[in-house]
Design a protein around this motif. Structure first.
Motif, PDB file in Angstrom:
ATOM      1  N   PHE A  54       0.742  -1.248   0.005  1.00 63.74           N
ATOM      2  CA  PHE A  54      -0.188   0.038  -0.143  1.00 63.74           C
ATOM      3  C   PHE A  54       0.836   1.095  -0.031  1.00 63.74           C
ATOM      4  O   PHE A  54       2.098   1.174   0.064  1.00 63.74           O
ATOM      5  N   THR A  55       0.374   2.356  -0.055  1.00 66.86           N
ATOM      6  CA  THR A  55       1.128   3.540  -0.081  1.00 66.86           C
ATOM      7  C   THR A  55       0.144   4.405   0.882  1.00 66.86           C
ATOM      8  O   THR A  55      -1.077   4.640   0.716  1.00 66.86           O
ATOM      9  N   CYS A  56       0.743   5.086   1.903  1.00 67.06           N
ATOM     10  CA  CYS A  56       0.154   6.215   2.694  1.00 67.06           C
ATOM     11  C   CYS A  56       0.932   7.174   2.818  1.00 67.06           C
ATOM     12  O   CYS A  56       2.062   7.111   3.009  1.00 67.06           O
ATOM     13  N   ALA A  57       0.255   8.737   2.782  1.00 66.78           N
ATOM     14  CA  ALA A  57       0.984   9.851   2.701  1.00 66.78           C
ATOM     15  C   ALA A  57       0.261  10.684   3.537  1.00 66.78           C
ATOM     16  O   ALA A  57      -1.108  10.906   3.305  1.00 66.78           O
ATOM     17  N   VAL A  58       0.954  11.753   4.432  1.00 69.24           N
ATOM     18  CA  VAL A  58       0.367  12.923   4.626  1.00 69.24           C
ATOM     19  C   VAL A  58      -0.391  13.786   3.534  1.00 69.24           C
ATOM     20  O   VAL A  58       0.695  14.329   2.720  1.00 69.24           O
ATOM     21  N   THR A  59      -1.520  14.323   3.602  1.00 76.37           N
ATOM     22  CA  THR A  59      -1.946  15.257   2.520  1.00 76.37           C
ATOM     23  C   THR A  59      -2.303  16.720   3.114  1.00 76.37           C
ATOM     24  O   THR A  59      -1.964  17.639   2.300  1.00 76.37           O
ATOM     25  N   SER A  60      -2.495  16.668   4.475  1.00 76.27           N
ATOM     26  CA  SER A  60      -2.737  18.172   5.147  1.00 76.27           C
ATOM     27  C   SER A  60      -2.397  17.731   6.743  1.00 76.27           C
ATOM     28  O   SER A  60      -2.929  16.610   7.257  1.00 76.27           O
ATOM     29  N   ALA A  61      -1.882  18.502   7.267  1.00 77.17           N
ATOM     30  CA  ALA A  61      -1.625  18.665   8.608  1.00 77.17           C
ATOM     31  C   ALA A  61      -1.551  20.116   9.337  1.00 77.17           C
ATOM     32  O   ALA A  61      -0.603  20.781   9.306  1.00 77.17           O
ATOM     33  N   GLU A  62      -2.690  20.776   9.351  1.00 73.93           N
ATOM     34  CA  GLU A  62      -2.530  22.096   9.932  1.00 73.93           C
ATOM     35  C   GLU A  62      -1.954  22.187  11.379  1.00 73.93           C
ATOM     36  O   GLU A  62      -2.174  21.337  12.041  1.00 73.93           O
ATOM     37  N   TYR A  63      -1.044  23.105  11.688  1.00 74.93           N
ATOM     38  CA  TYR A  63      -0.239  23.111  12.609  1.00 74.93           C
ATOM     39  C   TYR A  63      -0.989  22.812  14.084  1.00 74.93           C
ATOM     40  O   TYR A  63      -0.491  22.244  14.803  1.00 74.93           O
ATOM     41  N   ASP A  64      -2.098  23.572  14.368  1.00 73.95           N
ATOM     42  CA  ASP A  64      -2.411  23.580  15.656  1.00 73.95           C
ATOM     43  C   ASP A  64      -3.869  22.757  15.871  1.00 73.95           C
ATOM     44  O   ASP A  64      -4.388  22.589  16.491  1.00 73.95           O
ATOM     45  N   ALA A  65      -4.126  21.870  14.539  1.00 74.93           N
ATOM     46  CA  ALA A  65      -5.292  21.152  14.528  1.00 74.93           C
ATOM     47  C   ALA A  65      -5.097  19.898  15.402  1.00 74.93           C
ATOM     48  O   ALA A  65      -3.924  19.302  15.559  1.00 74.93           O
ATOM     49  N   PRO A  66      -6.393  19.293  16.032  1.00 74.93           N
ATOM     50  CA  PRO A  66      -6.227  18.258  16.658  1.00 74.93           C
ATOM     51  C   PRO A  66      -6.086  16.705  15.761  1.00 74.93           C
ATOM     52  O   PRO A  66      -5.957  15.912  16.485  1.00 74.93           O
ATOM     53  N   VAL A  67      -6.233  16.917  14.465  1.00 73.60           N
ATOM     54  CA  VAL A  67      -5.967  15.775  13.422  1.00 73.60           C
ATOM     55  C   VAL A  67      -4.965  16.003  12.255  1.00 73.60           C
ATOM     56  O   VAL A  67      -4.922  17.422  12.156  1.00 73.60           O
ATOM     57  N   PHE A  68      -4.496  15.314  11.864  1.00 71.60           N
ATOM     58  CA  PHE A  68      -3.886  15.234  10.372  1.00 71.60           C
ATOM     59  C   PHE A  68      -4.520  14.255   9.460  1.00 71.60           C
ATOM     60  O   PHE A  68      -5.170  13.611  10.029  1.00 71.60           O
ATOM     61  N   ARG A  69      -4.273  14.499   8.066  1.00 75.26           N
ATOM     62  CA  ARG A  69      -5.113  13.812   7.159  1.00 75.26           C
ATOM     63  C   ARG A  69      -4.045  13.105   6.329  1.00 75.26           C
ATOM     64  O   ARG A  69      -2.766  13.858   6.014  1.00 75.26           O
ATOM     65  N   VAL A  70      -4.398  11.817   5.909  1.00 78.57           N
ATOM     66  CA  VAL A  70      -3.531  11.285   5.228  1.00 78.57           C
ATOM     67  C   VAL A  70      -4.533  10.418   3.959  1.00 78.57           C
ATOM     68  O   VAL A  70      -5.728  10.450   4.134  1.00 78.57           O
ATOM     69  N   VAL A  71      -3.744  10.131   3.069  1.00 78.12           N
ATOM     70  CA  VAL A  71      -4.459   9.507   1.885  1.00 78.12           C
ATOM     71  C   VAL A  71      -3.655   7.874   1.608  1.00 78.12           C
ATOM     72  O   VAL A  71      -2.690   7.980   1.994  1.00 78.12           O
TER      73      VAL A  71
END
Length: 728
Positions: free
Chosen positions: A401-418
Motif C-alpha cells: 500500500f501507499t500512505c502519505a500525509v496530505t494536510s496537517a494544519e499546525y494547531d489542528a487536533p487531527v492530521f489527514r492522510v491518503v
C-alpha cells in the motif's frame, strides 16, 4: 481496395557532433526547429499516418474510454480541508474537464469535523472561488501551477499555463469581490506562495534552460516592476524550490539536485528580511530543513545523509548552523532518528504542534510514522536517538500500500492522510494526534467511489526476479482472479527506474480495462528507482545505468518463466525516463516484446545532456554523469542511448507518444528516434509517432482528454497482444 499507409520520410540533413575524439553524424537534428513550418507539417503527417495505421483500433479505444468514463464517478467531490475560517474542497461535474474549487465558512471553530458534501448539492454558504472550466474555456490547453490563499481567505494567488510549455502566468484575486487584481506576472515557474497576511507573494522565475533560479517577493496591489529580487542561484546544477514552514512564519528555500543541496530561511513576517543561508552547496550534503517551535525555542529538524545514504534526522538551531566555521566539519546537532540500512527516511518531515510525522519506506512500502515531541525533548536534553523502525505507524493491514500525509494544519487536533493500494481506491483518513493515551483509530472520511465493479475480482501479488548480477528485483503482478499463471496470458510490463522515483502502489481505474481482457499487468521496480532505499537508486544511475535496462529484461523473463506471460504476447510500457528504458530494451531485446508504448520518451538522451543550453540538461548531470567533461561518461551513455543504438533488427510494434510543447523531454527526441527505427526495421510491425499539438509533458489537459490518451495507449498494447475482448 485498401492501400497500405506509407510513413512520412523526413529529409536527411547531416549534422556533426564531435566529442572526445568521436564524431556522430545526426541526419534528423533539423527536426528540432520547432517553429519551422516544415517541421510542423512533418509532425502532422506523422499524426495522419498514425491515425491510419491504428484505425482498426478505434473501436477498442472507444470501448476502453467508455469503460474508464463509466467507472469514474464523474460528478464527485473532495473531502473539505480546513484552513483558517474556511473549509475548502473541490467538485467535479459530469461533462466538465476540470474541477471547481469551493469553500464554506467554518461554523464551529472548536470542531474539526468536515461538513458533509454531496454531489450536485451546494452547502449553505458555499462559494465557488475558482472555476477551472471557466478559466480554461478559451484555451486549447490549461493547467494550474498552484493556488495559494492567505490566512483569512481574502486573497488568492494562482498561476496558469495555457500552452503546455510550463511557462506560467501569475494572477491575484480579491476573494471578497471575486475580481482579479490588475497586476499580472508572466513567465513564472510553478506556483506562488502567499504569506499568511496576504500582503506578499513569493514566486520563482526560470532561466533560458527552464531552471528556476530567481526568487522574487511581490507586494500584492503593486506593479510587478517593483518586485524585489530576493535570491539568484547562478550554479546551473541547482534547481530551486520553496515552501512555508508548518507554522507559516518562514519560507524554506531549497536549491539542489539529486546528490546535494543548500538551504536558506526567510522570515516572511518581515517585508525587509533577506534569505539566510543555513547549509551551503559546498558542504555536498543532501538534506531538508523544517523549523520547529519547541517549548518557546526555535529549532530545526534536518533530514540528511551525513550518517548514511538512507538518511537520519537531527535536531539543531539556525544559530548553531550559521556560527560554524566554514573550514570545520559540519555539525548537525543531536541525532533524533538513526540511520538504518533497511529503512529509507524521506527527505521531509511534517511538523505539527502535537507531534512530528515521518514518511519512511520499509521493504518497499511507504507509510507514515509518528515521532512524539517527548522523544524530541529527551534527545534535546541529552538522550539517545531512536531508529525510525521503532516508531509507531498507522494501522493498515494490506501488505502492499501507499500512505502519505496530505494536510496537517499546525494547531489542528487531527492530521489527514491518503491511503491507496493497487486494488484499493484512495481513502481519506483524519487521524487524531496522539495525546499520550491509547492512540485513536484513523477516521475514514471517504473512499473514492468506483461504478459497477467488484474489486474483489482482481488481485496484486509480489514476486522477486533475479537480475544477471544476482540482485533480486521486486515485481508487482496484477491480474483478474480468473487468470492463472499457465503460460498463455498476454502480459504488459511497466517500468520507470530513474531519479529515485518509486512506482508505489496506486489504484487505477483505466488499468482494470486491461485486466478485464485477461492481460496481466506487471510493474518492474527496477534499479534507479527508490523502492529499496538509496542504494537501489544509486545502483541504477550514472555508470550503473544499464542495470535499469537489464533488470527490466530480467523481470520480463522471470514473469514468463513463472507462467504469467505467453512469450509471444508480451508488451512493454514506460514514460519520460521510463521511455528511455523502453528505447533501451527495444534495442537490447526486441525479440522479447510484441509491442512497446514509449510515452514522452527520453530517447536521445546523450544529445540533450551534451547541450547545457537545452531545458534542464545541466541539472541532469547528477543523474547521468557529465558527458561534456568526462569521456568515460560520454562513452557509457553512447553505449545505451536508444537513438544512437538503433540497429538492423526486427523491432516490435512501437508507438512513441509526445507533446509539441513539452519542456522536459522535447518532442524532437521521439521524432528523430522514430525515423531511425523505421530505417532499420526489418520486421513488418509499424512504428508510429503520435504528437499532441497542444499538450505538455503530461499530454493534453482535462480529464476526458487524459482518459482518451490512456485509452489510446492501452488499446495499442491490447491490440498487438490479441486481447481485444473482455473476459466474461
Amino acid at each position: 481496395m485498401t492501400t497500405t499507409p506509407v510513413p512520412p520520410i523526413a529529409k536527411k540533413v547531416p549534422t556533426e557532433r564531435n566529442h572526445h575524439g568521436e564524431t556522430f553524424i545526426d541526419h534528423y537534428e533539423w527536426l528540432r526547429q520547432k517553429e519551422s513550418a516544415e517541421v510542423l507539417e512533418h509532425l502532422r503527417a506523422e499524426n495522419a499516418y498514425t491515425e491510419a495505421v491504428t484505425a482498426a483500433q478505434a473501436p477498442l479505444r472507444e470501448a476502453i474510454f467508455s469503460e474508464i468514463k463509466h467507472r469514474t464517478v464523474e460528478t464527485d467531490l473532495s473531502v473539505p480541508a480546513r484552513r483558517g475560517a474556511w473549509w475548502y474542497f473541490s467538485r467535479t461535474s459530469e461533462g466538465q474537464q476540470y474541477p471547481v474549487y469551493c469553500r464554506v465558512p467554518v461554523s464551529d471553530p472548536s470542531s474539526w469535523e468536515p461538513p458533509q458534501v454531496e454531489p450536485g448539492k451546494p452547502l449553505p454558504g458555499e462559494v465557488t472561488y475558482f472555476d477551472t472550466n471557466a478559466e480554461a474555456e478559451t484555451h486549447p490547453f490549461y493547467s494550474l501551477g498552484g493556488l495559494s490563499t492567505d490566512r483569512e481567505g481574502s486573497v488568492l494567488a494562482y498561476s496558469e499555463d495555457t500552452s503546455g510549455d510550463e511557462h506560467y502566468t501569475l494572477r491575484f484575486r480579491d476573494l471578497t469581490t471575486g475580481e482579479n487584481l490588475p497586476e499580472v506576472i508572466d513567465n513564472v515557474h510553478g506556483g506562488p506562495i502567499l504569506e499568511p497576511t496576504g500582503r506578499r507573494a513569493y514566486y520563482m522565475v526560470a532561466d533560458s534552460a527552464w531552471r528556476p533560479y530567481r526568487l522574487y517577493q511581490h507586494t500584492v496591489g503593486t506593479s510587478p516592476d517593483q518586485d524585489r529580487l530576493l535570491l539568484e542561484i547562478t550554479d546551473e546544477q541547482l534547481w530551486t524550490g520553496m515552501w512555508l514552514s508548518a507554522d507559516r512564519l518562514e519560507l524554506v528555500i531549497y536549491s539542489g539536485n539529486s546528490e546535494y543541496n543548500e538551504t536558506r530561511l526567510l522570515d516572511v513576517t518581515d517585508p525587509e528580511a533577506e534569505p539566510v543561508l543555513l547549509i551551503g552547496a559546498d558542504r555536498r550534503l543532501l538534506h531538508a530543513v523544517e523549523p520547529l517551535e519547541l517549548d518557546g525555542e526555535r529549532l530545526l529538524l534536518i533530514t540528511h545523509n551525513q550518517h548514511g545514504p538512507n538518511n537520519a534526522l537531527s535536531l539543531t538551531s539556525a544559530s548553531a548552523l550559521t556560527n560554524q566555521p566554514a573550514e570545520a566539519p559540519l555539525s548537525l546537532g543531536r541525532t533524533l532518528l538513526l540511520h538504518e540500512d533497511t529503512v529509507k527516511l524521506d527527505e521531509s518531515v511534517t511538523v505539527t504542534a502535537s507531534e512530528i510525522l515521518v514518511s519512511a519506506r520499509i521493504n518497499t512500502v511507504e507509510s507514515v510514522y509518528r515521532l512524539s515531541l517527548d522523544t524530541v525533548r529527551e534527545v534535546r536534553d541529552g538522550g539517545q536517538g531512536v531508529p525510525t523502525s521503532s516508531l509507531p505507524g498507522l494501522p493498515f493491514e494490506e501488505e502492499l500500500f501507499t500512505c502519505a500525509v496530505t494536510s496537517a494544519e499546525y494547531d489542528a487536533p487531527v492530521f489527514r492522510v491518503v491511503y491507496t493500494s493497487w486494488m484499493t481506491p484512495p481513502r481519506i483518513y483524519d487521524v487524531p494526534h496522539d495525546d499520550g493515551a491509547s492512540p485513536a483509530a484513523p477516521i475514514l472520511r471517504r473512499e473514492t467511489p468506483v461504478n459497477d465493479v467488484d474489486l474483489q475480482d482482481y488481485c496484486a501479488v509480489r514476486v522477486w526476479a533475479p537480475a544477471p548480477d544476482g540482485a533480486q528485483i521486486p515485481v508487482t503482478v496484477m491480474h483478474h482472479r480468473s487468470v492463472r499463471p499457465d503460460g498463455t496470458n498476454p502480459l504488459v510490463v511497466y517500468g520507470y527506474g530513474s531519479y529515485e522515483v518509486s512506482m508505489d502502489p496506486q489504484f487505477g481505474i483505466a488499468r482494470l480495462s486491461l485486466l478485464d481482457r485477461g492481460i496481466v499487468f506487471a510493474v518492474a521496480h527496477v534499479r534507479g528507482g527508490g523502492e529499496l532505499g538509496r542504494a537501489w537508486y544509486e545502483a541504477g544511475k550514472k555508470l550503473q545505468k544499464v542495470n535499469t535496462f537489464t533488470d527490466f529484461i530480467a523481470a520480463t523473463d522471470h514473469l514468463v518463466s513463472l507462467g504469467w506471460g505467453d512469450p509471444e504476447r508480451v508488451a512493454a510500457m514506460g514514460g519520460s525516463a521510463g521511455g528511455l528504458l523502453m528505447g533501451a530494451v527495444a534495442n537490447m531485446a526486441p525479440e522479447k516484446y510484441r509491442a512497446i508504448v514509449a510515452q514522452v520518451p527520453f530517447v536521445d538522451n546523450l544529445t540533450s545532456i551534451l547541450d547545457p543550453d537545452l531545458p534542464l540538461s545541466a541539472l541532469e548531470w547528477e543523474e547521468w554523469g557529465n558527458p561534456i567533461e568526462d569521456p568515460e561518461v560520454y562513452r557509457y551513455m553512447k553505449s545505451y542511448s536508444p537513438y544512437e543504438n538503433v540497429r538492423e533488427t526486427e523491432y516490435p510494434a512501437i508507438a512513441a507518444v509526445t507533446s509539441l510543447h513539452d519542456t522536459r523531454v522535447l518532442y524532437v527526441e521521439p521524432a528523430k528516434w522514430v525515423q531511425r527505427l523505421r530505417e532499420h526495421q526489418r520486421g513488418e510491425s509499424p512504428i508510429v509517432l503520435k504528437t499532441e499539438m497542444d499538450g505538455g509533458h503530461g499530454g493534453a489537459s482535462g480529464r476526458y482528454e487524459e482518459w482518451k490518451d490512456r485509452a489510446w495507449d492501452y488499446a495499442f498494447l491490447a491490440w498487438w497482444l490479441g486481447a481485444h475482448v473482455k473476459r466474461s
